[in-house]
Design a protein around this motif. Structure first.
Motif, PDB file in Angstrom:
ATOM      1  N   ALA A 159     -25.317  22.918 -64.066  1.00  0.00           N
ATOM      2  CA  ALA A 159     -24.313  23.967 -64.206  1.00  0.00           C
ATOM      3  C   ALA A 159     -24.778  25.265 -63.548  1.00  0.00           C
ATOM      4  N   LEU A 160     -26.061  25.584 -63.672  1.00  0.00           N
ATOM      5  CA  LEU A 160     -26.598  26.763 -62.991  1.00  0.00           C
ATOM      6  C   LEU A 160     -26.432  26.630 -61.477  1.00  0.00           C
ATOM      7  N   CYS A 161     -26.684  25.433 -60.955  1.00  0.00           N
ATOM      8  CA  CYS A 161     -26.546  25.187 -59.519  1.00  0.00           C
ATOM      9  C   CYS A 161     -25.096  25.333 -59.072  1.00  0.00           C
ATOM     10  N   VAL A 162     -24.201  24.705 -59.812  1.00  0.00           N
ATOM     11  CA  VAL A 162     -22.777  24.780 -59.461  1.00  0.00           C
ATOM     12  C   VAL A 162     -22.289  26.223 -59.540  1.00  0.00           C
ATOM     13  N   GLN A 163     -22.760  26.957 -60.552  1.00  0.00           N
ATOM     14  CA  GLN A 163     -22.366  28.356 -60.687  1.00  0.00           C
ATOM     15  C   GLN A 163     -22.833  29.167 -59.485  1.00  0.00           C
ATOM     16  N   ARG A 164     -24.031  28.861 -58.964  1.00  0.00           N
ATOM     17  CA  ARG A 164     -24.508  29.568 -57.782  1.00  0.00           C
ATOM     18  C   ARG A 164     -23.599  29.324 -56.588  1.00  0.00           C
ATOM     19  N   LEU A 165     -23.129  28.087 -56.449  1.00  0.00           N
ATOM     20  CA  LEU A 165     -22.215  27.776 -55.354  1.00  0.00           C
ATOM     21  C   LEU A 165     -20.883  28.517 -55.515  1.00  0.00           C
ATOM     22  N   LEU A 166     -20.377  28.550 -56.743  1.00  0.00           N
ATOM     23  CA  LEU A 166     -19.123  29.254 -56.997  1.00  0.00           C
ATOM     24  C   LEU A 166     -19.284  30.756 -56.758  1.00  0.00           C
ATOM     25  N   ASP A 167     -20.400  31.304 -57.195  1.00  0.00           N
ATOM     26  CA  ASP A 167     -20.654  32.732 -56.991  1.00  0.00           C
ATOM     27  C   ASP A 167     -20.753  33.077 -55.510  1.00  0.00           C
ATOM     28  N   ALA A 168     -21.178  32.107 -54.697  1.00  0.00           N
ATOM     29  CA  ALA A 168     -21.295  32.321 -53.253  1.00  0.00           C
ATOM     30  C   ALA A 168     -19.952  32.191 -52.545  1.00  0.00           C
ATOM     31  N   GLY A 169     -18.902  31.878 -53.311  1.00  0.00           N
ATOM     32  CA  GLY A 169     -17.564  31.787 -52.724  1.00  0.00           C
ATOM     33  C   GLY A 169     -17.146  30.412 -52.279  1.00  0.00           C
ATOM     34  N   LEU A 170     -17.900  29.386 -52.672  1.00  0.00           N
ATOM     35  CA  LEU A 170     -17.536  28.028 -52.273  1.00  0.00           C
ATOM     36  C   LEU A 170     -16.296  27.579 -53.034  1.00  0.00           C
ATOM     37  N   THR A 171     -15.334  27.045 -52.309  1.00  0.00           N
ATOM     38  CA  THR A 171     -14.087  26.541 -52.882  1.00  0.00           C
ATOM     39  C   THR A 171     -13.813  25.149 -52.325  1.00  0.00           C
ATOM     40  N   TRP A 182     -23.351  27.296 -69.724  1.00  0.00           N
ATOM     41  CA  TRP A 182     -22.848  26.494 -70.841  1.00  0.00           C
ATOM     42  C   TRP A 182     -21.337  26.636 -70.994  1.00  0.00           C
ATOM     43  N   ALA A 183     -20.793  27.805 -70.661  1.00  0.00           N
ATOM     44  CA  ALA A 183     -19.337  27.972 -70.691  1.00  0.00           C
ATOM     45  C   ALA A 183     -18.678  27.084 -69.635  1.00  0.00           C
ATOM     46  N   LEU A 184     -19.325  26.957 -68.474  1.00  0.00           N
ATOM     47  CA  LEU A 184     -18.818  26.085 -67.417  1.00  0.00           C
ATOM     48  C   LEU A 184     -18.810  24.635 -67.886  1.00  0.00           C
ATOM     49  N   LEU A 185     -19.892  24.223 -68.538  1.00  0.00           N
ATOM     50  CA  LEU A 185     -19.964  22.858 -69.064  1.00  0.00           C
ATOM     51  C   LEU A 185     -18.919  22.622 -70.149  1.00  0.00           C
ATOM     52  N   ASP A 186     -18.771  23.584 -71.045  1.00  0.00           N
ATOM     53  CA  ASP A 186     -17.817  23.466 -72.142  1.00  0.00           C
ATOM     54  C   ASP A 186     -16.396  23.286 -71.613  1.00  0.00           C
TER      55      ASP A 186
END
Length: 331
Positions: A138-150, A286-290
């Motif tokens: 989830a931390l990894c995916v969040q980094r991608l989302l924060d970088a603007g990946l869609t 954890w919010a992303l996972l939830d």
């Protein structure tokens, strides 16, 4: 609260440096310092736990030690204003199982800064099935989302896809609408990875050997838990302005790459650490996972085991004989 309880304790002889481990009775007074005491309800086994138990690597840095880097339980005593008796909490990382007693015991004592309130939509068992592996994903995916990946920007590659981080990364990215390519060295696991949401299976051999410093632009981003030559090849295949979240070193800690992906395509290499990540970043993961983790897929990659058997299970986990996640109920 009991005066004594059961714990799996690792000890080392000061003279011979030989390590031994097993279940024993310990006192509440033996617990390390901390302002919150927990009744442990669930835990799991990570690769680091297995290394500690088998002594395949010098993971434990203080003896005696109780392994178990992931904990879900309820507060039984608290000197912290942030937690009250009865609160359901979770804990990942922070050197627990290495320098501070962990979750392979009926009770644990922690610093309140290390604890999170259990996400409302997940049970304690769910959280331990997810564990550090899912939390890191989830931390990894969040980094991608924060970088603007869609999703519209293209396929996202996940290396080490059969591992814990890889499996959760595939499932999370798929749930978020991304097209996912899963890299694995075990072609027999293709159906499993596709059931988690992978659209394409990439042979690990395509990435694990020395490649071009700059290759075809195939992926909008990637989650890498492998490192070394694999990560170098991943970087060479990422599209312009793409991001790679790197969190592991299964192949090695070296990085035989060039600067070309960075200076010619603007690729970003984003490091991800799960052990010492600050609380806001943990809460977001954890919010992303939830919100997005498919509970049916979580059940598919989870198997329950008896915590009494951790000493027997650890060698199998290191040998790669266990797929998915292990869940221990602490009775």
């Amino acid at each position: 609260m009991a005066e004594t309880f059961n714990a799996f304790v690792i000890t080392r002889d000061d003279d011979t440096k030989e390590q031994s481990a097993g279940w024993t009775t310990v006192s509440m007074e033996d617990l390390p310092e901390g302002d919150v005491t927990l009744r442990v309800r669930h835990t799991t086994m990570n690769y680091k736990d297995a290394l500690a138990i088998t002594n395949k690597s010098p993971v434990v840095r203080r003896f005696p030690m109780v392994p178990g880097i992931d904990i879900a339980g309820e507060v039984t005593a608290s000197d912290s204003p942030d937690f009250a008796v009865g609160d359901e909490v979770i804990m990942n990382g922070w050197g627990v199982g290495e320098v501070h007693w962990g979750g392979y015991a009926q009770y644990a004592r922690m610093k309140s800064d290390w604890l999170l309130k259990k996400p409302a939509g997940l049970s304690g068992a769910d959280c331990m099935a997810i564990g550090t592996a899912g939390y890191t994903a989830a931390l990894c995916v969040q980094r991608l989302l924060d970088a603007g990946l869609t999703p519209d920007k293209g396929t996202v590659l996940v290396t080490g896809a059969n591992g814990g981080v890889g499996s959760f990364s595939v499932a999370l990215l798929s749930a978020l609408g991304f097209t996912v390519a899963a890299s694995t060295g075990r072609p027999e696991e293709a159906d499993y990875l596709k059931s988690l949401g992978a659209s394409e299976i990439v042979d690990r051999a395509e990435l694990s050997e020395k490649g071009r410093p700059l290759d075809k632009e195939l992926y909008a981003g990637a989650v890498d838990s492998v490192g070394s030559t694999t990560l170098a090849n991943v970087l060479s295949k990422v599209k312009y302005d793409g991001t790679v979240a790197a969190c592991g070193l299964a192949q090695g800690f070296d990085l035989p790459a060039t600067v070309m992906p960075f200076i010619l395509r603007g690729v970003t290499l984003a490091g991800v650490d799960s052990v010492m990540a600050p609380k806001p970043r943990r809460e977001a993961a954890w919010a992303l996972l939830d919100k997005h983790l498919d509970r049916a897929k979580l059940a598919e990659i989870t198997q329950e085991a008896d915590i009494k058997d951790v000493a027997d299970i650890a060698p199998d986990l290191i040998a790669g004989k266990i797929r998915g996640r292990l869940l221990f109920k602490v009775d």
